[in-house]
Design a protein around this motif. Structure first.
Motif, mmCIF file in Angstrom:
data_model
loop_
_atom_site.group_PDB
_atom_site.id
_atom_site.type_symbol
_atom_site.label_atom_id
_atom_site.label_comp_id
_atom_site.label_asym_id
_atom_site.label_seq_id
_atom_site.Cartn_x
_atom_site.Cartn_y
_atom_site.Cartn_z
ATOM 1 N N PRO A 184 0.808 -1.230 0.000
ATOM 2 C CA PRO A 184 0.000 0.000 0.000
ATOM 3 C C PRO A 184 0.836 1.273 0.000
ATOM 4 N N GLN A 185 1.933 1.297 0.753
ATOM 5 C CA GLN A 185 2.787 2.479 0.776
ATOM 6 C C GLN A 185 3.308 2.787 -0.620
ATOM 7 N N TYR B 61 3.139 5.750 -5.931
ATOM 8 C CA TYR B 61 2.937 5.724 -7.385
ATOM 9 C C TYR B 61 1.755 6.608 -7.793
ATOM 10 N N ILE B 62 0.708 6.657 -6.970
ATOM 11 C CA ILE B 62 -0.416 7.540 -7.299
ATOM 12 C C ILE B 62 0.070 8.982 -7.363
ATOM 13 N N SER B 63 0.867 9.396 -6.350
ATOM 14 C CA SER B 63 1.422 10.756 -6.356
ATOM 15 C C SER B 63 2.289 10.972 -7.587
ATOM 16 N N ALA B 64 3.193 10.038 -7.852
ATOM 17 C CA ALA B 64 4.131 10.202 -8.963
ATOM 18 C C ALA B 64 3.424 10.241 -10.305
ATOM 19 N N LEU B 65 2.474 9.344 -10.507
ATOM 20 C CA LEU B 65 1.809 9.265 -11.804
ATOM 21 C C LEU B 65 0.790 10.396 -11.997
ATOM 22 N N ALA B 66 0.172 10.854 -10.897
ATOM 23 C CA ALA B 66 -0.715 12.019 -11.005
ATOM 24 C C ALA B 66 0.079 13.241 -11.454
ATOM 25 N N ASN B 67 1.249 13.430 -10.851
ATOM 26 C CA ASN B 67 2.079 14.575 -11.206
ATOM 27 C C ASN B 67 2.690 14.420 -12.599
ATOM 28 N N SER B 68 3.142 13.208 -12.914
ATOM 29 C CA SER B 68 3.790 12.995 -14.211
ATOM 30 C C SER B 68 2.803 13.052 -15.364
ATOM 31 N N SER B 69 1.586 12.544 -15.165
ATOM 32 C CA SER B 69 0.600 12.622 -16.245
ATOM 33 C C SER B 69 0.190 14.070 -16.492
ATOM 34 N N ALA B 70 0.158 14.877 -15.423
ATOM 35 C CA ALA B 70 -0.104 16.310 -15.614
ATOM 36 C C ALA B 70 1.039 16.952 -16.393
ATOM 37 N N LEU B 71 2.271 16.610 -16.033
ATOM 38 C CA LEU B 71 3.426 17.176 -16.699
ATOM 39 C C LEU B 71 3.487 16.770 -18.169
ATOM 40 N N ALA B 72 3.100 15.516 -18.448
ATOM 41 C CA ALA B 72 3.116 15.011 -19.831
ATOM 42 C C ALA B 72 1.836 15.363 -20.581
ATOM 43 N N GLU B 73 0.910 16.058 -19.888
ATOM 44 C CA GLU B 73 -0.384 16.448 -20.457
ATOM 45 C C GLU B 73 -1.132 15.223 -20.990
ATOM 46 N N LEU C 259 -8.262 -0.561 1.218
ATOM 47 C CA LEU C 259 -7.106 0.052 0.570
ATOM 48 C C LEU C 259 -7.445 1.398 -0.051
ATOM 49 N N GLU C 260 -8.530 1.470 -0.834
ATOM 50 C CA GLU C 260 -8.866 2.719 -1.523
ATOM 51 C C GLU C 260 -9.115 3.849 -0.529
ATOM 52 N N HIS C 261 -9.831 3.536 0.558
ATOM 53 C CA HIS C 261 -10.125 4.570 1.545
ATOM 54 C C HIS C 261 -8.844 5.046 2.218
ATOM 55 N N TRP C 262 -7.963 4.131 2.581
ATOM 56 C CA TRP C 262 -6.712 4.514 3.225
ATOM 57 C C TRP C 262 -5.857 5.363 2.294
ATOM 58 N N LEU C 263 -5.751 4.965 1.029
ATOM 59 C CA LEU C 263 -4.973 5.740 0.072
ATOM 60 C C LEU C 263 -5.526 7.157 -0.069
ATOM 61 N N THR C 264 -6.841 7.252 -0.151
ATOM 62 C CA THR C 264 -7.478 8.558 -0.331
ATOM 63 C C THR C 264 -7.155 9.501 0.821
ATOM 64 N N THR C 265 -7.142 8.976 2.046
ATOM 65 C CA THR C 265 -6.878 9.836 3.208
ATOM 66 C C THR C 265 -5.447 10.331 3.272
ATOM 67 N N GLN C 266 -4.542 9.682 2.545
ATOM 68 C CA GLN C 266 -3.133 10.062 2.601
ATOM 69 C C GLN C 266 -2.727 10.991 1.455
ATOM 70 N N LEU C 267 -3.634 11.232 0.519
ATOM 71 C CA LEU C 267 -3.317 12.067 -0.648
ATOM 72 C C LEU C 267 -3.744 13.512 -0.417
ATOM 73 N N SER D 199 0.686 15.024 -3.187
ATOM 74 C CA SER D 199 1.612 14.399 -2.249
ATOM 75 C C SER D 199 0.963 13.175 -1.626
ATOM 76 N N PHE D 200 1.793 12.242 -1.201
ATOM 77 C CA PHE D 200 1.327 11.071 -0.460
ATOM 78 C C PHE D 200 2.039 11.062 0.889
ATOM 79 N N LYS D 201 1.260 11.137 1.962
ATOM 80 C CA LYS D 201 1.793 11.213 3.325
ATOM 81 C C LYS D 201 2.797 12.362 3.432
#
Length: 501
Positions: free
Chosen positions: A33-34, A39-51, A85-93, A125-127
């Motif tokens: 999960p960590q 990866y959610i943080s990284a890919l959210a930011n990278s997909s924005a950067l790559a449009e 898992l989904e709920h825990w991830l959401t609270t850390q973003l 960000s994540f955590k």
């Protein structure tokens, strides 16, 4: 296309990529999960950067060959700290970015796709740590300042309205989720005879877009203006307007609270009517007939609420516009600081951080882009001899307070100075000046010697407060005229109005 077919088509498209990219990661079974959160943080930011419209992690793929090998990862059965898992991830973003897991069967082999929306207006960000993809590697964003600078340039370039509120839709979903009859009615356009013409008009207006690979999407602009339910979209769910009615003049006791669930344009008239219904009417007698009148004119509320909706800062998450109704006032709050000084609302050239939304609202008849909204507010307040509104700017929000009727002797010194200043701004816009006579008229004073003394004292207080100035010091006492401090002949171009709110 069914959901199963759409998921399968998406998997084939991702597998066709020659290698992992900034917005695509392949895995077999690693389901920590960590690491998923990072990866959610990284890919959210990278997909924005790559449009890119989304970032993806695909489980069940050999990253060296790109072949489907299957996975044992089941996100629905994975827990972290006694949470799904989904709920825990959401609270850390932060900010919370939409994502979803999708299980796909490929020739008897199980694959799982994690689809992540791009960072909307600030790095995700994540955590508390922001991540980015550098090539096919996950890195901390702080360690790559050039990527961070480029990412912020992307946020500055892409308006919130062009983001996606809902995606992977069919044409019938778009037509079902948007109040398209309201769009054609408010744009004064004949309602088309068939669905294809409806969707074509939605697309031309920027309310929906067609992605050949991912189906139809509703843009944030379309959702903000014409969605039937705000809670269908995670990016818009907190942007619905809240209306709260309190008992008395404090926030101690709430009588009722209503959260709007329709788009701003589709529900605007109903919203204004609802706010008006929350206010207590006063009674007047005209020609021997007793009738009820609203204590705050509808035009004032329409203009100020429209401003709050249109000029809010969508980059601020977890907050939205709000209207609070008290016995003696209405407070209208929107996220974000204003782009122009609060002292210059009446005369300034219009400036909006949400140009697409402002333009669409004008076409729908909700507001104007000419910047005349505050002129109308000031004029209506004066005609009804109401106290001047207060504008309060905090670090994260702008609040406008409008009051019910008060006599001059019920206003404190700050109230009177604020009223004279707003009167001066309005007179300046009308190419006129503040005079003893105009101040008497503003406060409903008679043309008597004592009223003239009162008006002179009101003007004197405003001059001493530094918010208005004499236009021509050489003029005689009876011919003395005044202007806002920033319009004085020796001050033109300076923005040093004293604070008096």
């Amino acid at each position: 296309m069914s959901d199963i077919q759409a998921d399968s088509a998406l998997l084939h498209r991702l597998l066709a990529e020659p290698r992992e990219t900034e917005w695509l990661e392949f895995k077999r079974n690693n389901a920590d999960p960590q690491e998923i959160g990072e990866y959610i943080s990284a890919l959210a930011n990278s997909s924005a950067l790559a449009e890119q419209p989304h970032g993806y992690v695909v489980w069940g793929v050999d990253d060296s060959s790109g072949d489907i090998v299957g996975t044992t990862f089941r996100p629905e059965a994975t827990r972290k700290q006694q949470q799904d898992l989904e709920h825990w991830l959401t609270t850390q973003l932060k900010p919370r970015v939409p994502f979803r897991f999708r299980a796909v069967d490929h020739n008897g082999l199980r694959a799982v796709i994690l689809e992540i929306s791009p960072a909307p207006s600030s790095p995700v960000s994540f955590k508390g740590v922001e991540y980015i993809r550098v090539g096919s590697h996950k890195k901390k964003l702080a360690e790559h300042p050039e990527h961070e600078r480029r990412l912020w340039r992307v946020f500055d370039k892409q308006p919130f309205e062009e983001g996606l509120a809902l995606d992977h839709l069919r044409i019938e979903d778009v037509v079902s989720l948007l109040d398209y009859p309201a769009y054609f009615s408010q744009s004064q356009t004949p309602l088309p005879e068939n669905r294809s013409q409806v969707i074509e008009a939605m697309q031309a207006a920027g309310l929906a877009i067609d992605d050949v690979a991912n189906g139809w999407s509703i843009t944030n602009l379309g959702g903000l203006l014409f969605c039937k339910k705000f809670d269908r979209s995670s990016s818009l769910s907190r942007k619905a307007l809240r209306v709260i009615k309190y008992r008395g003049t404090s926030r101690v006791e709430t009588i009722r609270e209503q959260v709007g669930d329709r788009g701003y344009a589709a529900g605007f008239d109903g919203l204004i009517q609802y706010v008006m219904e929350q206010m207590e009417d006063s009674e007047v007698i005209e020609s021997g007939i007793r009738r009820s009148v609203n204590q705050i004119p509808e035009l004032v509320l329409r203009e100020l609420i429209a401003n709050a909706l249109i000029h809010q800062d969508f980059s601020l998450h977890g907050t939205g516009p709000m209207v609070e109704v008290f016995n003696d006032r209405v407070e209208i709050t929107n996220p974000g600081r204003p782009l122009i000084p609060q002292e210059r609302f009446v005369d300034s050239t219009p400036l909006s951080r949400n140009e697409h939304l402002a333009r669409a609202a004008r076409l729908m008849g909700i507001s104007e882009e000419r910047g005349s909204g505050w002129d109308k507010v000031a004029l209506t307040v004066e005609v009804n001899q109401l106290p001047a509104p207060i504008v309060e700017v905090t670090e994260w929000a702008t609040r406008v307070v409008v009051f019910t009727s008060r006599r001059l002797d019920q206003l404190d010194k700050h109230d009177r100075i604020r009223a004279v200043y707003l009167h001066a701004c309005l007179r300046h816009v009308l190419r006129e000046y503040v005079t003893n006579s105009s101040v008497r008229s503003r406060f409903g004073l008679p043309a008597t010697a004592s009223a003239s003394v009162t008006a002179s004292r009101l003007i004197k207080d405003a001059v001493e407060a530094g918010v208005i100035a004499v236009y021509d010091p050489l003029a005689g006492t009876r011919a003395m005229k005044y202007v806002p401090i920033w319009a004085a002949p020796d001050r033109v171009g300076r923005d040093d109005v004293s604070s008096f709110a």
